[in-house]
Design an enzyme around this catalytic site. Sequence first.
Site, mmCIF file in Angstrom:
data_model
loop_
_atom_site.group_PDB
_atom_site.id
_atom_site.type_symbol
_atom_site.label_atom_id
_atom_site.label_comp_id
_atom_site.label_asym_id
_atom_site.label_seq_id
_atom_site.Cartn_x
_atom_site.Cartn_y
_atom_site.Cartn_z
ATOM 1 N N ASN A 31 -7.086 -14.021 5.097
ATOM 2 C CA ASN A 31 -7.576 -13.823 3.746
ATOM 3 C C ASN A 31 -6.739 -14.329 2.743
ATOM 4 O OD1 ASN A 31 -10.039 -11.787 4.567
ATOM 5 N ND2 ASN A 31 -8.149 -11.172 5.638
ATOM 6 N N TYR A 138 -23.790 -25.205 -4.193
ATOM 7 C CA TYR A 138 -23.329 -24.483 -3.141
ATOM 8 C C TYR A 138 -24.324 -25.145 -1.811
ATOM 9 C CZ TYR A 138 -23.780 -20.487 0.079
ATOM 10 O OH TYR A 138 -23.699 -19.427 1.116
#
Length: 306
Positions: A31, A138
């Site tokens: 992350n 997107y």
Amino acid sequence: MSTLVTGGRGFVGRYIVEQLLAAGEPVVSYNRDYALDDRPGLTVVQGELFDLPRLVRALQDHSVSRIIHTAGQSHPGVSIDLPLTTFAANADGTIAVYEAARMTGVRRIVNFSSECALGNVEREFVDETVTPAPTTPYGVTKVAGELLGSVYNNLYGTEIVSLRVTEVYGPGLWMPSLLGDMIRAALAGEPVALAHGGQHPFQFVHAADVAAAAVLASTATAAALQQSVYNVSGGVQVTVAELAGLLREAIPGARFDIGDGYLPDWDRQGRYDLSAAERELGYKPQWTLKDGLADTIAWIRSTARS
């Protein structure tokens, strides 16, 4: 050997990590934000997708044999305002994951694509042969991830599998969404009015089912995989008007005033064909929409009280 989950602290990533740990699989959660998590079998690594040396080192140091790639900019509406940022996070980030895998000999990668890759599909049933025609930046990034996966498979012998996932919901859904907004308004005793949209179709899929599909795709044998893209949905399609009816049953006093027609600027698609995912991955959705809505409503209630 372990599985690296990019975005392991994200909405769906958390479900994937939990399912892998429950199965006794070592997990590396990768992350961008710093985090601590001392659960047995879990290693948390902080790093950016574009930091190729960092990503390569994580794969090598933790003997990673599979990658489930969920990290990225995950809202199509936001991508309209931030196209460059979305492309950098999703397209550039995805090819960095592919390249790190190629450099370290990791063959199996499960890449998260989206229904937004297809755009509008005027067909009753939608299988994986539909030609993508995205309507947002997107969606374009998701097509790029799918096509790059096929190219890497053909050129470098990787086993990249992309999952075209429909509208995800469930506990942990904090991002803006029509479903989340409708539930929160109903719980607060506020009316929801939409001038249009009653006939607009949605295919909701519980995050736990999405995680299950990703884990299955990460462990399926190479011989079983006959294609590089698979549909993943909850198995049913409902209109916004039908969704409002279900929420009225689940939340007494909920008030929805939904006009006819479709939601402007939202893609419309037919029901997803899940036969390939069932046949080759062993995927079958386990959550009914009724049970999933109850699960989500209970979570939103609990967060509102805390």
